[in-house]
Design a protein around this motif. Structure first.
Motif, PDB file in Angstrom:
ATOM      1  N   HIS A 150       7.286 -22.174  33.859  1.00  0.00           N
ATOM      2  CA  HIS A 150       6.819 -22.245  32.480  1.00  0.00           C
ATOM      3  C   HIS A 150       6.972 -23.673  31.984  1.00  0.00           C
ATOM      4  CE1 HIS A 150      11.151 -21.864  31.550  1.00  0.00           C
ATOM      5  NE2 HIS A 150      10.847 -22.442  30.401  1.00  0.00           N
ATOM      6  N   ASP A 151       6.209 -24.013  30.975  1.00  0.00           N
ATOM      7  CA  ASP A 151       6.284 -25.357  30.400  1.00  0.00           C
ATOM      8  C   ASP A 151       7.660 -25.555  29.778  1.00  0.00           C
ATOM      9  OD1 ASP A 151       5.666 -27.867  29.356  1.00  0.00           O
ATOM     10  OD2 ASP A 151       4.769 -27.039  27.546  1.00  0.00           O
ATOM     11  N   SER A 154       8.079 -25.921  25.960  1.00  0.00           N
ATOM     12  CA  SER A 154       7.674 -24.803  25.107  1.00  0.00           C
ATOM     13  C   SER A 154       8.673 -23.667  25.259  1.00  0.00           C
ATOM     14  CB  SER A 154       6.268 -24.316  25.488  1.00  0.00           C
ATOM     15  OG  SER A 154       5.346 -25.380  25.462  1.00  0.00           O
ATOM     16  N   TYR A 173       5.959 -33.461  34.923  1.00  0.00           N
ATOM     17  CA  TYR A 173       4.513 -33.558  34.921  1.00  0.00           C
ATOM     18  C   TYR A 173       4.077 -35.004  35.152  1.00  0.00           C
ATOM     19  CZ  TYR A 173       4.444 -28.973  32.564  1.00  0.00           C
ATOM     20  OH  TYR A 173       4.602 -27.656  32.237  1.00  0.00           O
ATOM     21  N   ALA A 203       1.629 -22.996  33.405  1.00  0.00           N
ATOM     22  CA  ALA A 203       2.495 -24.001  32.789  1.00  0.00           C
ATOM     23  C   ALA A 203       1.717 -25.275  32.481  1.00  0.00           C
ATOM     24  CB  ALA A 203       3.688 -24.302  33.698  1.00  0.00           C
ATOM     25  N   CYS A 204       0.890 -25.739  33.422  1.00  0.00           N
ATOM     26  CA  CYS A 204       0.130 -26.974  33.200  1.00  0.00           C
ATOM     27  C   CYS A 204      -0.942 -26.794  32.130  1.00  0.00           C
ATOM     28  CB  CYS A 204      -0.493 -27.452  34.510  1.00  0.00           C
ATOM     29  SG  CYS A 204       0.691 -28.268  35.610  1.00  0.00           S
ATOM     30  N   ARG A 206      -0.683 -24.843  29.477  1.00  0.00           N
ATOM     31  CA  ARG A 206       0.019 -24.926  28.192  1.00  0.00           C
ATOM     32  C   ARG A 206       0.498 -26.353  27.922  1.00  0.00           C
ATOM     33  NH1 ARG A 206       1.441 -19.669  29.979  1.00  0.00           N
ATOM     34  NH2 ARG A 206       3.187 -20.453  31.212  1.00  0.00           N
ATOM     35  N   ALA A 207       0.884 -27.064  28.984  1.00  0.00           N
ATOM     36  CA  ALA A 207       1.351 -28.432  28.819  1.00  0.00           C
ATOM     37  C   ALA A 207       0.238 -29.331  28.298  1.00  0.00           C
ATOM     38  CB  ALA A 207       1.896 -28.962  30.135  1.00  0.00           C
ATOM     39  N   ARG A 210      -0.204 -28.800  24.626  1.00  0.00           N
ATOM     40  CA  ARG A 210       0.915 -29.401  23.892  1.00  0.00           C
ATOM     41  C   ARG A 210       0.792 -30.925  23.854  1.00  0.00           C
ATOM     42  NH1 ARG A 210       4.935 -31.812  26.068  1.00  0.00           N
ATOM     43  NH2 ARG A 210       4.756 -30.771  28.094  1.00  0.00           N
ATOM     44  N   ARG A 268       7.862 -28.832  33.995  1.00  0.00           N
ATOM     45  CA  ARG A 268       7.829 -27.382  34.092  1.00  0.00           C
ATOM     46  C   ARG A 268       9.168 -26.916  34.656  1.00  0.00           C
ATOM     47  NH1 ARG A 268       4.141 -25.619  39.381  1.00  0.00           N
ATOM     48  NH2 ARG A 268       5.108 -27.035  40.880  1.00  0.00           N
TER      49      ARG A 268
END
Length: 305
Positions: A150-151, A154, A173, A203-204, A206-207, A210, A268
């Motif tokens: 997960h990110d 977040s 990242y 995850a990426c 959502r990243a 963000r 992540r």
């Protein structure tokens, strides 16, 4: 009334998997053998345990009662295995690990030889599976642990009261661009440029949302790719920039992909999930081996409280 614990285990599998066929796969039995065990258990208790009036069988009230007791027995056996391992130091038995592709390539696969060397009686099995399908397998006994992501910047989504987690490592990242593009001095220099985005449930994905929100622009998500080799191939072809974890780049990124020296954009979190009735000693041994593998891969260790 005599109850055979082995038949209770069969009933538990039917309750977890929602049917005879899936329960048979979980127990490595034939469907007819599962049906015979259920019929014998019903004769022992003198009550119907399975409702066969519907296309997909369900449990009767008596069946639910016994399945709940069988689950408690399984939890007690797990605790007994943990206590015996502490006394003997012996870690043995099968363990099925479900994980996403980069975790298998860079963490799980390198850890396998160390696991087998340290615990010769351990029998690891790896399944490439992620997302809701992996969580279902974990909850219903199809695997013993799931490596997920997960990110890290977040809030982590809750996976429910029935699952617990143990962190493995953090993977930073990197923003990558086609080598033919001018090198950006900051993320804002990429506003208006096309991106090769990952799906929002990753995850990426959502990243990226963000990162763009933090820098005041909306990404042009011209392309959508899930697998990192695909993402990097698209970037190398000049299709757009992308956010990828360090593990995905490996030791030698493609020649046509640039890794600009822009500020760090987060990480992540790679995590091992297991049923809350654990971790079984076998799962604990695997998690430790994965942490050592992550350390060798240069990932950021996570402090375990």
């Amino acid at each position: 009334m005599e109850l055979d614990p082995r038949r209770l285990r069969v009933l538990r599998a039917v309750a977890l998997r929602g049917g005879v066929m899936d329960a048979a796969q979980l127990l490595h039995l034939s469907p007819s053998a599962v049906s015979q065990q259920l019929a014998q258990l019903e004769r022992e208790v003198g009550l119907p345990l399975v409702d066969r009036s519907r296309r997909r069988i369900g449990l009767t009230p008596a069946g639910h009662l016994l399945a709940a007791r069988a689950e408690r027995i399984e939890q007690e056996l797990t605790e007994a295995r943990r206590e015996l391992t502490e006394l003997s130091g012996r870690v043995a038995g099968p363990v099925t690990i479900a994980a996403f592709s980069t975790a298998i390539c860079h963490l799980v696969a390198p850890a396998l030889s160390a696991i087998v060397e340290a615990y010769p009686e351990l029998e690891p099995r790896v399944v490439e599976l992620e997302g809701p399908a992996a969580l279902r397998e974990l909850r219903t006994g199809g695997c013993d642990m799931v490596i997920t992501e997960h990110d890290g910047e977040s809030a982590e989504a809750s996976d429910g009261h029935d699952l617990a987690s143990s962190p493995v490592a953090d993977d930073e990242y990197r923003v990558v661009t086609p080598a033919s593009w001018p090198r950006p001095a900051s993320i804002r220099d990429l506003a208006g440029r096309p991106w090769v985005a990952s799906p929002d449930d990753t995850a990426c994905g959502r990243a990226l949302l963000r990162i763009c929100a933090d820098n005041g622009f909306t990404a042009r998500r011209d392309h959508l790719c899930r697998e990192f080799p695909t993402v990097l191939a698209m970037v190398a072809a000049g299709a757009g920039a992308a956010v990828v974890p360090t593990l995905a780049l490996g030791s030698t990124p493609p020649a046509a992909v640039a890794v600009p020296a822009v500020p760090v954009v987060g990480h992540r979190r790679i995590t091992a999930l297991f049923r809350r009735s654990g971790p079984d000693p076998v799962v604990s041994a695997v998690v430790q081996a994965l942490r050592e593998s992550a350390d060798e891969a240069g990932l950021i260790p996570v402090r375990v409280l």
